[in-house]
Scaffold this motif. Structure first.
Motif, PDB file in Angstrom:
ATOM      1  N   SER A  39      64.829  30.100 -46.334  1.00 26.04           N
ATOM      2  CA  SER A  39      65.303  30.147 -47.919  1.00 26.04           C
ATOM      3  C   SER A  39      65.668  31.563 -48.249  1.00 26.04           C
ATOM      4  N   ASN A  40      64.784  32.443 -47.448  1.00 25.66           N
ATOM      5  CA  ASN A  40      65.438  33.943 -47.819  1.00 25.66           C
ATOM      6  C   ASN A  40      66.189  34.630 -46.829  1.00 25.66           C
ATOM      7  N   ALA A  41      67.169  33.604 -46.190  1.00 25.63           N
ATOM      8  CA  ALA A  41      67.881  34.128 -45.020  1.00 25.63           C
ATOM      9  C   ALA A  41      68.662  35.428 -45.210  1.00 25.63           C
ATOM     10  N   GLY A  42      68.326  36.380 -44.401  1.00 26.66           N
ATOM     11  CA  GLY A  42      69.066  37.564 -44.326  1.00 26.66           C
ATOM     12  C   GLY A  42      68.351  38.677 -45.073  1.00 26.66           C
ATOM     13  N   ALA A  43      67.471  38.411 -45.737  1.00 29.94           N
ATOM     14  CA  ALA A  43      66.663  39.238 -46.697  1.00 29.94           C
ATOM     15  C   ALA A  43      65.466  40.064 -45.966  1.00 29.94           C
ATOM     16  N   THR A  44      65.363  41.118 -46.387  1.00 30.80           N
ATOM     17  CA  THR A  44      64.308  42.222 -45.834  1.00 30.80           C
ATOM     18  C   THR A  44      63.452  41.965 -46.976  1.00 30.80           C
ATOM     19  N   LEU A  45      62.138  42.739 -46.816  1.00 28.24           N
ATOM     20  CA  LEU A  45      60.794  42.622 -47.525  1.00 28.24           C
ATOM     21  C   LEU A  45      60.460  43.720 -48.568  1.00 28.24           C
ATOM     22  N   VAL A  46      60.015  43.564 -49.547  1.00 28.37           N
ATOM     23  CA  VAL A  46      59.499  44.904 -50.372  1.00 28.37           C
ATOM     24  C   VAL A  46      58.390  45.633 -49.629  1.00 28.37           C
ATOM     25  N   ASN A  47      58.526  46.919 -49.628  1.00 29.50           N
ATOM     26  CA  ASN A  47      57.730  47.540 -48.977  1.00 29.50           C
ATOM     27  C   ASN A  47      57.418  47.586 -47.761  1.00 29.50           C
ATOM     28  N   VAL A  48      58.089  46.764 -47.109  1.00 28.63           N
ATOM     29  CA  VAL A  48      58.327  46.516 -45.387  1.00 28.63           C
ATOM     30  C   VAL A  48      59.529  47.805 -44.997  1.00 28.63           C
ATOM     31  N   PRO A  49      59.016  48.637 -44.173  1.00 24.00           N
ATOM     32  CA  PRO A  49      60.135  49.576 -43.678  1.00 24.00           C
ATOM     33  C   PRO A  49      61.334  48.658 -42.937  1.00 24.00           C
ATOM     34  N   THR A  50      62.666  48.897 -43.457  1.00 25.67           N
ATOM     35  CA  THR A  50      63.720  48.214 -43.024  1.00 25.67           C
ATOM     36  C   THR A  50      64.588  49.397 -42.272  1.00 25.67           C
ATOM     37  N   TRP A  51      64.631  48.846 -41.100  1.00 25.09           N
ATOM     38  CA  TRP A  51      65.286  49.791 -39.994  1.00 25.09           C
ATOM     39  C   TRP A  51      66.935  49.654 -39.962  1.00 25.09           C
ATOM     40  N   PHE A  52      67.352  50.864 -40.263  1.00 28.09           N
ATOM     41  CA  PHE A  52      68.820  50.761 -40.463  1.00 28.09           C
ATOM     42  C   PHE A  52      69.328  51.696 -39.032  1.00 28.09           C
ATOM     43  N   TRP A  53      70.385  51.334 -38.805  1.00 29.18           N
ATOM     44  CA  TRP A  53      71.142  52.051 -37.503  1.00 29.18           C
ATOM     45  C   TRP A  53      72.569  51.963 -37.755  1.00 29.18           C
ATOM     46  N   VAL A  54      73.449  52.902 -36.957  1.00 27.64           N
ATOM     47  CA  VAL A  54      75.036  52.699 -36.988  1.00 27.64           C
ATOM     48  C   VAL A  54      75.489  51.998 -35.811  1.00 27.64           C
ATOM     49  N   THR A  55      76.164  50.999 -36.036  1.00 24.41           N
ATOM     50  CA  THR A  55      76.641  50.227 -34.723  1.00 24.41           C
ATOM     51  C   THR A  55      77.946  51.007 -34.085  1.00 24.41           C
ATOM     52  N   ASN A  56      78.510  52.094 -34.772  1.00 22.02           N
ATOM     53  CA  ASN A  56      79.400  52.686 -34.346  1.00 22.02           C
ATOM     54  C   ASN A  56      79.000  54.355 -34.153  1.00 22.02           C
ATOM     55  N   PRO A  57      78.352  54.757 -33.238  1.00 20.06           N
ATOM     56  CA  PRO A  57      77.588  56.167 -33.113  1.00 20.06           C
ATOM     57  C   PRO A  57      78.475  57.110 -33.415  1.00 20.06           C
ATOM     58  N   ASP A  58      79.982  57.224 -32.965  1.00 17.65           N
ATOM     59  CA  ASP A  58      80.830  58.223 -33.441  1.00 17.65           C
ATOM     60  C   ASP A  58      80.869  58.494 -34.772  1.00 17.65           C
ATOM     61  N   SER A  59      80.598  57.582 -35.536  1.00 14.15           N
ATOM     62  CA  SER A  59      80.793  57.724 -37.027  1.00 14.15           C
ATOM     63  C   SER A  59      79.665  58.865 -37.746  1.00 14.15           C
ATOM     64  N   VAL A  60      78.717  59.186 -36.843  1.00 15.40           N
ATOM     65  CA  VAL A  60      77.717  60.193 -37.294  1.00 15.40           C
ATOM     66  C   VAL A  60      77.779  61.350 -36.178  1.00 15.40           C
ATOM     67  N   GLY A  61      79.035  61.215 -35.378  1.00 19.78           N
ATOM     68  CA  GLY A  61      79.095  62.183 -34.316  1.00 19.78           C
ATOM     69  C   GLY A  61      78.374  62.317 -33.251  1.00 19.78           C
ATOM     70  N   GLY A  62      77.746  60.763 -33.062  1.00 20.74           N
ATOM     71  CA  GLY A  62      76.886  60.830 -31.769  1.00 20.74           C
ATOM     72  C   GLY A  62      75.626  61.575 -32.342  1.00 20.74           C
ATOM     73  N   PRO A  63      74.687  61.923 -31.041  1.00 21.52           N
ATOM     74  CA  PRO A  63      73.321  62.418 -31.429  1.00 21.52           C
ATOM     75  C   PRO A  63      73.501  63.782 -31.754  1.00 21.52           C
ATOM     76  N   ASP A  64      74.526  64.565 -31.438  1.00 20.23           N
ATOM     77  CA  ASP A  64      74.839  66.015 -31.972  1.00 20.23           C
ATOM     78  C   ASP A  64      75.509  66.193 -33.203  1.00 20.23           C
TER      79      ASP A  64
END
Length: 351
Positions: A206-231
């Motif tokens: 019923s809460n499809a796609g939701a994250t949870l209150v006070n639970v660390p939600t992990w974000f990452w970029v799917t296009n690494p070049d958008s942050v210039g890669g690791p450097d």
């Protein structure tokens, strides 16, 4: 030639056979040329210049493009009101009779090249070349960077600049361009994508796609070049085709910003590119802990992922002088909706 009204683009023929026409360019043999948006200087003048872009932020992965930039100076076909500029012998006769023998001032005479240049142009024409006489535009505030010869005659005739010269028809030298202007054109064309993000967890049911209150939600970029890669860097180099002027722009970002009405974080590029996986530790991740459920936002909290980029440049002038400095910063952002749910737990006491 009448002066265009301020703000009007006027394309000047460059040394690559570009036609004298507004916003028109012709492809060079063996060079892929594409039009990119142009700009203009305060007087509305720009010139079409063939520029080769390279680097990881180059448009199309690199190649040659026609860009429109305000010039320092440029070559135009000599006016034909006194003599046909496409007839080298007629130009020589005009010079000998009307310039050297016509009572002109010494400075006017010194604006023309040595006699050997005229004779060489005539010989080249006789040998089958199509030769045309050009001059450095009289609207140019600084003609020296375009001149083939600058005569130094001391205090009285210091910097007498030669402004007339013969070239193969429609093949005068490229306009002289300030490398900082070239750097600005390169900066405007840097390929830096908006950050696209994915996240974990995503609930089912019923809460499809939701994250949870006070639970660390992990974000990452799917296009690494958008942050210039690791450097956290992206670069682009612009070189005038057939010229010595170049500029290289380096954009740097400190990382990825994640912001929402209920939680925010900022992550280094090396962290923002790390995707969630089984057994991964939150200590190595870009995480946000939402403090409350998104009940006031039907589609979820609006979460903005953004990057801010500083921009610096270095380059070389027509005379080989090294130059550089700072440019206006860049920014990219994208937004996604993130529903946040709260799970209620009932704790029963033990007897």
């Amino acid at each position: 030639m009448p002066r265009p009204a301020p703000g009007k683009r006027r394309t000047i023929s460059s040394g690559t056979g570009l036609a004298l026409a507004a916003a028109v360019s012709l492809a060079l043999p063996g060079i892929a040329v594409a039009d990119l948006p142009g700009g203009g200087d305060d007087d509305g003048y720009t010139v079409a210049v063939n520029v080769r872009f390279s680097g990881d932020a180059a448009p199309g992965g690199g190649g040659s493009y026609t860009v429109y930039v305000p010039p320092i100076c440029w070559w135009e076909q000599m006016p034909s009101n006194n003599v046909d500029p496409t007839d080298p012998e007629a130009v020589y006769e005009y010079y000998m009779e009307e310039i050297r023998g016509g009572g002109r001032t010494p400075r006017e005479v010194l604006q023309w090249p040595d006699e050997e240049v005229f004779l060489d142009a005539i010989e080249r024409e006789e040998n089958g070349e199509n030769i045309t006489w050009y001059w450095i535009s009289h609207r140019s505030a600084n003609r020296a960077p375009c001149s083939p010869q600058i005569r130094d005659y001391g205090d009285s005739w210091n910097n007498a600049i030669v402004i007339y010269s013969p070239f193969a028809h429609n093949e005068p030298p490229e306009p002289a361009v300030d490398p900082e202007v070239l750097a600005e054109a390169a900066r405007d064309r840097m390929v830096i994508d908006r950050p696209e993000v994915d996240r974990n967890p995503k609930m089912a049911g019923s809460n499809a796609g939701a994250t949870l209150v006070n639970v660390p939600t992990w974000f990452w970029v799917t296009n690494p070049d958008s942050v210039g890669g690791p450097d956290g860097e992206r670069s682009i180099r612009a070189e005038v085709v057939g010229g010595d002027v170049w500029a290289e722009v380096t954009a740097r970002t400190g990382g990825l910003s994640i912001s929402s009405p209920s939680g925010n974080t900022f992550c280094d590029p090396s962290v923002a590119v790390v995707a969630w996986g089984d057994g991964a530790s939150d200590d190595d991740a870009c995480t946000v802990s939402f403090s409350r459920a998104s009940v006031s936002y039907p589609d979820g909290y609006p979460v903005t992922a953004s990057t801010e980029w500083s921009a610096t440049w270095e380059g070389v002038t027509q005379d080989g002088e090294g130059v550089g400095g700072d440019l206006a910063p860049l920014s990219r952002q994208t937004s996604v909706d993130v529903p946040v749910a709260e799970i209620q737990s009932i704790v029963r006491g033990l007897r």
